[in-house]
Design a protein around this motif. Structure first.
Motif, PDB file in Angstrom:
ATOM      1  N   PHE A   1       0.854  -1.183   0.000  1.00 60.15           N
ATOM      2  CA  PHE A   1       0.000   0.000   0.000  1.00 60.15           C
ATOM      3  C   PHE A   1       0.888   1.231   0.000  1.00 60.15           C
ATOM      4  N   TYR A   2       0.947   1.891  -1.145  1.00 59.48           N
ATOM      5  CA  TYR A   2       1.865   3.018  -1.311  1.00 59.48           C
ATOM      6  C   TYR A   2       1.070   4.309  -1.548  1.00 59.48           C
ATOM      7  N   GLY A   3       1.042   5.153  -0.526  1.00 59.64           N
ATOM      8  CA  GLY A   3       0.321   6.413  -0.649  1.00 59.64           C
ATOM      9  C   GLY A   3      -1.183   6.264  -0.589  1.00 59.64           C
ATOM     10  N   VAL A   4      -1.658   5.136  -0.104  1.00 58.97           N
ATOM     11  CA  VAL A   4      -3.093   4.912   0.022  1.00 58.97           C
ATOM     12  C   VAL A   4      -3.341   4.011   1.226  1.00 58.97           C
ATOM     13  N   GLU A   5      -4.372   4.317   1.984  1.00 57.26           N
ATOM     14  CA  GLU A   5      -4.694   3.522   3.181  1.00 57.26           C
ATOM     15  C   GLU A   5      -5.228   2.148   2.770  1.00 57.26           C
ATOM     16  N   PRO A   6      -4.828   1.093   3.484  1.00 59.00           N
ATOM     17  CA  PRO A   6      -5.327  -0.251   3.165  1.00 59.00           C
ATOM     18  C   PRO A   6      -6.855  -0.335   3.159  1.00 59.00           C
ATOM     19  N   TYR A   7      -7.505   0.355   4.108  1.00 57.87           N
ATOM     20  CA  TYR A   7      -8.971   0.250   4.168  1.00 57.87           C
ATOM     21  C   TYR A   7      -9.635   0.914   2.962  1.00 57.87           C
ATOM     22  N   VAL A   8      -8.976   1.912   2.376  1.00 59.83           N
ATOM     23  CA  VAL A   8      -9.516   2.575   1.188  1.00 59.83           C
ATOM     24  C   VAL A   8      -9.582   1.586   0.033  1.00 59.83           C
ATOM     25  N   VAL A   9      -8.550   0.777  -0.087  1.00 53.10           N
ATOM     26  CA  VAL A   9      -8.516  -0.242  -1.147  1.00 53.10           C
ATOM     27  C   VAL A   9      -9.511  -1.355  -0.837  1.00 53.10           C
TER      28      VAL A   9
ATOM     29  N   CYS B   1     -17.871  -6.729 -11.250  1.00 59.25           N
ATOM     30  CA  CYS B   1     -18.040  -7.502 -10.015  1.00 59.25           C
ATOM     31  C   CYS B   1     -16.789  -8.335  -9.723  1.00 59.25           C
ATOM     32  N   THR B   2     -16.187  -8.892 -10.776  1.00 58.16           N
ATOM     33  CA  THR B   2     -14.957  -9.673 -10.628  1.00 58.16           C
ATOM     34  C   THR B   2     -13.831  -8.791 -10.109  1.00 58.16           C
ATOM     35  N   TRP B   3     -13.757  -7.563 -10.625  1.00 55.51           N
ATOM     36  CA  TRP B   3     -12.721  -6.636 -10.174  1.00 55.51           C
ATOM     37  C   TRP B   3     -12.911  -6.267  -8.704  1.00 55.51           C
ATOM     38  N   ARG B   4     -14.157  -6.018  -8.317  1.00 54.19           N
ATOM     39  CA  ARG B   4     -14.426  -5.670  -6.922  1.00 54.19           C
ATOM     40  C   ARG B   4     -13.991  -6.793  -5.980  1.00 54.19           C
ATOM     41  N   LYS B   5     -14.352  -8.004  -6.328  1.00 49.49           N
ATOM     42  CA  LYS B   5     -13.991  -9.152  -5.488  1.00 49.49           C
ATOM     43  C   LYS B   5     -12.473  -9.335  -5.422  1.00 49.49           C
ATOM     44  N   ALA B   6     -11.806  -9.157  -6.577  1.00 52.20           N
ATOM     45  CA  ALA B   6     -10.351  -9.301  -6.616  1.00 52.20           C
ATOM     46  C   ALA B   6      -9.684  -8.238  -5.750  1.00 52.20           C
ATOM     47  N   LEU B   7     -10.208  -7.017  -5.803  1.00 49.48           N
ATOM     48  CA  LEU B   7      -9.658  -5.916  -5.017  1.00 49.48           C
ATOM     49  C   LEU B   7      -9.799  -6.194  -3.525  1.00 49.48           C
ATOM     50  N   THR B   8     -10.984  -6.637  -3.121  1.00 55.40           N
ATOM     51  CA  THR B   8     -11.222  -6.939  -1.710  1.00 55.40           C
ATOM     52  C   THR B   8     -10.329  -8.084  -1.234  1.00 55.40           C
ATOM     53  N   ALA B   9     -10.224  -9.113  -2.067  1.00 57.48           N
ATOM     54  CA  ALA B   9      -9.415 -10.283  -1.699  1.00 57.48           C
ATOM     55  C   ALA B   9      -7.940  -9.905  -1.569  1.00 57.48           C
ATOM     56  N   ALA B  10      -7.390  -9.208  -2.577  1.00 56.88           N
ATOM     57  CA  ALA B  10      -5.972  -8.862  -2.573  1.00 56.88           C
ATOM     58  C   ALA B  10      -5.619  -7.930  -1.424  1.00 56.88           C
ATOM     59  N   ALA B  11      -6.499  -6.982  -1.129  1.00 54.97           N
ATOM     60  CA  ALA B  11      -6.227  -6.009  -0.068  1.00 54.97           C
ATOM     61  C   ALA B  11      -6.350  -6.628   1.321  1.00 54.97           C
ATOM     62  N   SER B  12      -6.897  -7.841   1.390  1.00 51.96           N
ATOM     63  CA  SER B  12      -7.066  -8.521   2.678  1.00 51.96           C
ATOM     64  C   SER B  12      -5.860  -9.382   3.040  1.00 51.96           C
TER      65      SER B  12
ATOM     66  N   TRP C   1       2.438  -4.882   3.062  1.00 48.71           N
ATOM     67  CA  TRP C   1       3.206  -3.768   3.605  1.00 48.71           C
ATOM     68  C   TRP C   1       2.495  -2.436   3.366  1.00 48.71           C
ATOM     69  N   TYR C   2       2.622  -1.540   4.341  1.00 48.95           N
ATOM     70  CA  TYR C   2       2.035  -0.197   4.253  1.00 48.95           C
ATOM     71  C   TYR C   2       3.162   0.812   4.449  1.00 48.95           C
ATOM     72  N   ILE C   3       3.378   1.666   3.460  1.00 50.68           N
ATOM     73  CA  ILE C   3       4.515   2.578   3.455  1.00 50.68           C
ATOM     74  C   ILE C   3       4.601   3.441   4.709  1.00 50.68           C
ATOM     75  N   GLU C   4       3.471   3.786   5.299  1.00 46.74           N
ATOM     76  CA  GLU C   4       3.473   4.663   6.472  1.00 46.74           C
ATOM     77  C   GLU C   4       4.122   4.007   7.691  1.00 46.74           C
ATOM     78  N   ASN C   5       4.307   2.700   7.653  1.00 49.03           N
ATOM     79  CA  ASN C   5       4.941   1.994   8.781  1.00 49.03           C
ATOM     80  C   ASN C   5       6.465   2.004   8.684  1.00 49.03           C
ATOM     81  N   TYR C   6       7.010   2.668   7.670  1.00 49.12           N
ATOM     82  CA  TYR C   6       8.453   2.655   7.445  1.00 49.12           C
ATOM     83  C   TYR C   6       9.007   4.070   7.361  1.00 49.12           C
ATOM     84  N   ARG C   7      10.292   4.228   7.677  1.00 47.23           N
ATOM     85  CA  ARG C   7      10.925   5.551   7.660  1.00 47.23           C
ATOM     86  C   ARG C   7      10.936   6.144   6.258  1.00 47.23           C
ATOM     87  N   ASP C   8      11.223   5.290   5.279  1.00 46.90           N
ATOM     88  CA  ASP C   8      11.324   5.764   3.904  1.00 46.90           C
ATOM     89  C   ASP C   8      11.160   4.592   2.944  1.00 46.90           C
TER      90      ASP C   8
END
Length: 365
Positions: A111-119, A143-154, A158-165
């Protein structure tokens, strides 16, 4: 390549052409984060595939790109603000999620520059993109895209905000992927160990070799280092089997190495595996000049041993002469101020070379 019972691979293993497929929105991350990530993978000898312009025309997934996803062991999706605005990215994602279901391929989100929950919930820019698709696209595909997005984001990622750089995040991603590939390749190729450690116990077991073993372990490099109890028998069969089940052998030459029949028998087996199965051999000269390893007095003792056949002694001499003259990267402790730096260099070399030797041993180009 000669293939034996311990190095044969299944059709499933031979299917993998790439280690990693990376899906990303080029306008968001292609010129920055992803370019650095791909360079870091290359430095670790991790082969990658990405969506190249010549593989696709328009928003559709070409058959070539589909095959690249199918032929990758692991997929990474870099979610960014405008990821969902690309239909091609969503089609890639749907194919990646399908591979997870069909073959068990591992999919890891970044997750780069976007919150995981947003995805995950498809809010913000993701909601805007899907609002357009609801009006323009077939309901089934959206509908297939929505399901894929939900599945992949679950999935765990890694979330960039948890790292120094970016650099810290990239380092962790690459090391994690590397560790996974090492474990998988050992299983796939029939290897039980990444490294077999060959050494003269009385010279280095409680000093150099114990520290080397610990350093390899800390890098998640599965290493066989024989226990002293194992040497209390008359048979070397278990040790020789472990050599066959290893992808790399580290041979630690010391002053009294040649006086050990165990070491010499292991060395003969190591060179045989190098010739027949592309096993990687790493010579280390520990507090000894390479020219002094093959000492005449050691072989005089073996010549006088009534339990040892002359032909076997000759095979040991040939193996030792050859091993100490291998034109491979090799290390000499006399070139270092301390053991720690020597061990660091050896471990880095093996970490870097393991993926390349894995592909060579398994018949990949």
């Amino acid at each position: 390549m000669a293939v034996s019972s311990f190095s044969s691979v299944s059709d499933d293993v031979r299917r993998w052409k790439y280690d990693v497929f990376v899906s990303f929105r080029g306008e968001d991350t292609g010129g920055g984060f992803v370019s650095h990530l791909l360079r870091a993978f290359k430095q670790k000898s991790i082969s990658t595939s990405v969506d190249a312009e010549d593989m696709c025309r328009g928003d559709r997934l070409s058959e070539e790109l589909r095959k690249h996803i199918q032929q990758s062991r692991l997929s990474i999706v870099v979610f960014s603000q405008n990821y969902a605005s690309s239909r091609r990215c969503l089609r890639e994602l749907a194919q990646m999620v399908e591979q997870v279901k069909m073959t068990g391929q591992v999919l890891v989100p970044v997750f780069y520059g976007v919150e995981p929950y947003v995805v995950r919930r498809a809010t913000g820019p993701f909601a805007e993109a899907f609002a357009r698709y609801d009006c323009e696209m077939e309901e089934e595909e959206v509908c297939t895209w929505r399901k894929a997005l939900t599945a992949a984001a679950s999935y765990f990622g890694w979330y960039i905000e948890n790292y120094r750089d970016d650099a810290e995040l990239i380092e962790e991603i690459v090391q994690c992927v590397f560790n996974k590939l090492i474990r998988w390749s050992s299983f796939d190729g029939g290897w039980k160990y990444d490294v077999f450690l060959n050494f003269r116990g009385e010279d280095t077991r409680k000093s150099f070799c114990s520290h080397l073993y610990k350093a390899l372990y800390q890098k998640v490099i599965n290493t066989f280092m024989d226990d002293e109890e194992l040497r209390k028998g008359n048979s070397l069969s278990e040790l020789l089997k472990c050599i066959k089940q290893s992808r790399v052998s580290i041979v630690v030459f010391s002053a009294d190495y040649a006086s050990s029949t165990w070491c010499l028998k292991e060395l003969v087996q190591i060179l045989k595996c190098m010739d027949e199965h592309n096993q990687m051999v790493v010579p280390v000269f520990y507090e000894v000049d390479p020219s002094q390893v093959c000492r005449p007095e050691a072989f005089t003792k073996h010549d006088r041993d009534s339990k040892v056949e002359m032909e076997e002694v000759q095979s040991w001499m040939l193996a030792l002469t050859r091993a100490t003259n291998l034109t491979l990267p090799r290390w000499d402790s006399r070139n270092y101020d301390d053991d720690a730096k020597l061990i660091e260099d050896i471990v880095q070399h093996i970490s870097r070379e393991l993926p390349r030797f894995t592909r060579l041993q398994m018949g990949h180009v």
